[in-house]
Design a protein around this motif. Structure first.
Motif, short mmCIF file in Angstrom:
data_model
loop_
_atom_site.label_atom_id
_atom_site.label_comp_id
_atom_site.label_asym_id
_atom_site.label_seq_id
_atom_site.Cartn_x
_atom_site.Cartn_y
_atom_site.Cartn_z
N ILE A 184 9.15 20.55 -2.50
CA ILE A 184 8.68 19.19 -3.06
C ILE A 184 7.19 19.22 -3.58
CG2 ILE A 184 10.01 18.12 -1.19
CD1 ILE A 184 7.25 17.00 -0.07
N ASN A 185 6.55 20.35 -3.79
CA ASN A 185 5.08 20.29 -4.48
C ASN A 185 5.18 21.19 -5.49
OD1 ASN A 185 3.07 18.72 -2.65
ND2 ASN A 185 4.40 20.27 -1.24
N GLU A 186 4.59 20.87 -6.61
CA GLU A 186 4.47 21.49 -7.71
C GLU A 186 3.58 22.72 -7.85
OE1 GLU A 186 4.16 20.56 -12.90
OE2 GLU A 186 3.92 19.05 -11.17
N PHE A 187 3.72 23.78 -8.42
CA PHE A 187 2.76 24.81 -8.40
C PHE A 187 2.86 25.39 -10.07
CE2 PHE A 187 4.17 24.74 -4.14
CZ PHE A 187 2.91 24.65 -3.54
N ASN A 188 1.74 25.83 -10.61
CA ASN A 188 1.60 26.38 -11.97
C ASN A 188 1.08 27.97 -11.83
OD1 ASN A 188 -1.01 25.59 -11.46
ND2 ASN A 188 -0.95 24.04 -13.17
N TYR A 189 0.50 28.44 -11.00
CA TYR A 189 -0.02 29.74 -10.81
C TYR A 189 0.45 30.48 -9.72
CZ TYR A 189 -2.97 28.88 -14.89
OH TYR A 189 -3.54 28.63 -16.26
N PHE A 190 0.66 31.80 -9.88
CA PHE A 190 0.82 32.75 -8.88
C PHE A 190 -0.53 33.57 -8.79
CE2 PHE A 190 2.04 36.78 -6.67
CZ PHE A 190 1.91 36.15 -5.27
N PHE A 217 9.30 13.53 1.30
CA PHE A 217 8.88 12.44 0.69
C PHE A 217 9.99 11.29 1.08
CE2 PHE A 217 12.14 14.61 -2.01
CZ PHE A 217 13.27 13.61 -2.30
N ILE A 218 9.60 9.98 0.88
CA ILE A 218 10.13 8.95 1.58
C ILE A 218 11.06 8.24 0.38
CG2 ILE A 218 10.18 6.87 2.66
CD1 ILE A 218 7.52 8.10 3.90
N SER A 219 12.05 8.08 0.53
CA SER A 219 13.17 7.51 -0.23
C SER A 219 14.50 6.80 0.55
CB SER A 219 13.84 8.46 -1.40
OG SER A 219 14.74 7.89 -2.13
N PHE A 241 20.99 12.87 -6.43
CA PHE A 241 20.68 11.62 -6.20
C PHE A 241 19.53 10.83 -6.44
CE2 PHE A 241 17.72 14.06 -3.23
CZ PHE A 241 16.82 12.84 -2.85
N ILE A 242 19.77 9.59 -6.35
CA ILE A 242 18.56 8.28 -7.16
C ILE A 242 17.97 8.25 -5.99
CG2 ILE A 242 18.36 6.35 -8.11
CD1 ILE A 242 21.00 6.64 -9.48
N CYS A 243 16.41 8.11 -6.31
CA CYS A 243 15.56 7.73 -5.41
C CYS A 243 14.92 6.42 -5.71
CB CYS A 243 14.25 8.69 -5.70
SG CYS A 243 14.34 10.56 -5.36
N TRP A 244 14.89 5.76 -4.57
CA TRP A 244 14.59 4.18 -4.48
C TRP A 244 13.32 4.27 -3.72
CZ3 TRP A 244 17.53 0.66 -7.33
CH2 TRP A 244 18.59 1.28 -7.92
N ASP A 245 12.44 3.21 -3.86
CA ASP A 245 11.09 2.89 -3.00
C ASP A 245 10.89 1.29 -2.59
OD1 ASP A 245 9.10 2.90 -1.60
OD2 ASP A 245 7.81 3.43 -3.08
N GLN A 246 11.71 0.87 -1.46
CA GLN A 246 11.71 -0.42 -1.13
C GLN A 246 12.35 -1.31 -2.27
OE1 GLN A 246 7.57 -1.10 -0.33
NE2 GLN A 246 7.94 -0.30 1.67
N GLY A 247 13.61 -0.83 -2.60
CA GLY A 247 14.42 -1.67 -3.58
C GLY A 247 13.93 -1.25 -5.16
N GLU A 248 12.70 -0.55 -5.43
CA GLU A 248 12.49 -0.29 -6.78
C GLU A 248 13.09 1.14 -6.99
OE1 GLU A 248 8.75 0.48 -9.53
OE2 GLU A 248 8.27 -0.16 -7.31
N ILE A 273 9.87 12.78 -7.61
CA ILE A 273 8.95 13.15 -6.27
C ILE A 273 7.53 12.93 -6.41
CG2 ILE A 273 8.53 15.11 -4.37
CD1 ILE A 273 11.11 16.19 -5.13
N ALA A 274 6.73 13.29 -7.56
CA ALA A 274 5.58 13.12 -7.55
C ALA A 274 5.08 11.58 -7.39
CB ALA A 274 4.74 13.62 -8.87
N LYS A 275 6.27 10.57 -7.72
CA LYS A 275 5.89 9.13 -7.46
C LYS A 275 6.00 8.75 -6.16
CE LYS A 275 8.53 8.21 -11.09
NZ LYS A 275 9.38 7.52 -12.18
N MET A 276 6.68 9.31 -5.51
CA MET A 276 7.24 8.67 -3.95
C MET A 276 6.27 8.79 -3.18
SD MET A 276 10.43 8.11 -5.07
CE MET A 276 11.27 7.55 -3.73
N ARG A 277 6.23 8.03 -1.97
CA ARG A 277 5.60 8.08 -0.93
C ARG A 277 5.96 9.46 -0.11
NH1 ARG A 277 6.77 3.87 2.48
NH2 ARG A 277 8.90 3.73 1.31
N LYS A 278 4.66 9.86 0.51
CA LYS A 278 5.06 11.39 1.25
C LYS A 278 4.73 11.15 2.80
CE LYS A 278 5.29 13.70 -2.80
NZ LYS A 278 4.72 12.51 -3.65
N SER A 279 5.14 12.42 3.46
CA SER A 279 5.20 12.28 5.03
C SER A 279 5.10 13.82 5.61
CB SER A 279 6.13 11.50 5.56
OG SER A 279 6.23 11.63 7.00
N ASN A 280 4.43 13.94 6.78
CA ASN A 280 4.54 15.15 7.26
C ASN A 280 5.19 15.02 8.59
OD1 ASN A 280 3.46 17.37 5.80
ND2 ASN A 280 1.42 16.58 6.17
#
Length: 200
Positions: free
Chosen positions: A12-18, A150-152, A176-183, A193-200
Motif C-alpha cells: 500500500i506504499n509507493e516507492f521510486n528507488y531501490f 488503509f481504511i475504506s 473495488f471502489i473506495c469510500w470514506d464515510q460515504g464520500e 490509497i494515498a488519499k485514504m485514512r491509514k492504520s497499523n
C-alpha cells in the motif's frame, strides 16, 4: 509475521528507488556506518518526507556490510548530485552503469540508486528485499509513517465472498471502489490509497 507485515507495507506504499549502500572501511568504521546511515535516513524522513523499507546484509565473500532498501524520495528532496558511474561487476563479469549520489558517496562510500518506474521493477525489488530478509533473519528497518492498512467502506457489489471465522473477512474484486464515510474516493489504486485514512 515479519514477512506478512513487510508485504502489507509494500503493497500500500509507493516507492521510486531501490538503493544499496556499501560500507567503506576507509571512510568510517562498521558500527559508525550502521548508526550514522540509520540516523541519516531518519533525518531525511523527518525533514524531507523520505519513506523506506530495508534490510542489512553481510556479503558472503567479503563479509562487507550493505543496506538494501526500497525508498520513496519526493521530487526535489534528494541531497547532493546524482553521478553516472561505469564499472566492472565482479559477480556478473560484465561492465555496468550505476547511479551514485555524491552526498552518500562522500560520507559513507559506494551507493547505488536504481529508479523503480514500473510495477515489474517494483516486484523485482520487493523479491530482493524478501530474499535478504529470509537469508539473514535481520530485523527490517522501517521509516515512520509506513502503514499496513488503509481504511475504506465497501459496497455489496464489490464483495466476491465472505471468509474467515464467522465470515468476518471479505474478499473483494481487484477493481473495488473506495469510500470514506460515504464520500466516493475512486477505484482502488496507488493514487486512491494515498488519499485514504491509514492504520497499523
Amino acid at each position: 509475521a515479519k514477512k506478512t507485515r513487510l508485504q502489507r507495507k509494500l503493497n500500500i506504499n509507493e516507492f521510486n528507488y531501490f538503493c544499496t549502500f556499501t560500507y567503506d572501511s576507509e571512510k568510517i568504521d562498521e558500527m559508525q556506518f550502521k548508526k550514522k546511515l540509520k540516523d541519516c535516513f531518519r533525518n531525511l524522513s523527518f525533514r524531507n518526507n523520505w519513506k523506506y523499507i530495508g534490510v542489512w546484509e553481510l556479503s558472503p565473500e567479503k563479509q562487507r556490510l550493505h543496506f538494501h532498501g526500497l525508498f520513496y524520495i519526493p521530487p526535489g528532496s534528494m541531497p547532493g548530485e546524482m553521478i553516472e558511474v561505469k564499472d566492472y561487476n565482479t559477480v556478473k563479469h560484465e561492465m555496468q552503469t550505476t547511479w551514485q549520489n555524491s552526498y552518500f558517496l562522500k560520507r559513507f562510500g559506494r551507493n547505488d540508486f536504481r529508479p523503480v518506474d514500473t510495477k515489474d521493477e517494483a516486484r523485482e525489488a520487493i523479491k530482493y528485499i524478501v530474499k535478504y530478509l529470509e537469508k539473514t533473519g535481520e530485523k527490517i528497518v522501517y521509516s515512520r509513517g509506513l502503514y499496513q492498512f488503509f481504511i475504506s467502506d465497501v459496497i455489496d457489489e464489490d464483495v466476491v465472498c465472505k471468509t474467515g471465522m464467522e465470515d468476518k473477512k471479505l474478499i473483494l474484486y481487484d477493481d473495488f471502489i473506495c469510500w470514506d464515510q460515504g464520500e466516493y474516493m475512486g477505484t482502488v489504486s496507488q493514487e486512491t490509497i494515498a488519499k485514504m485514512r491509514k492504520s497499523n
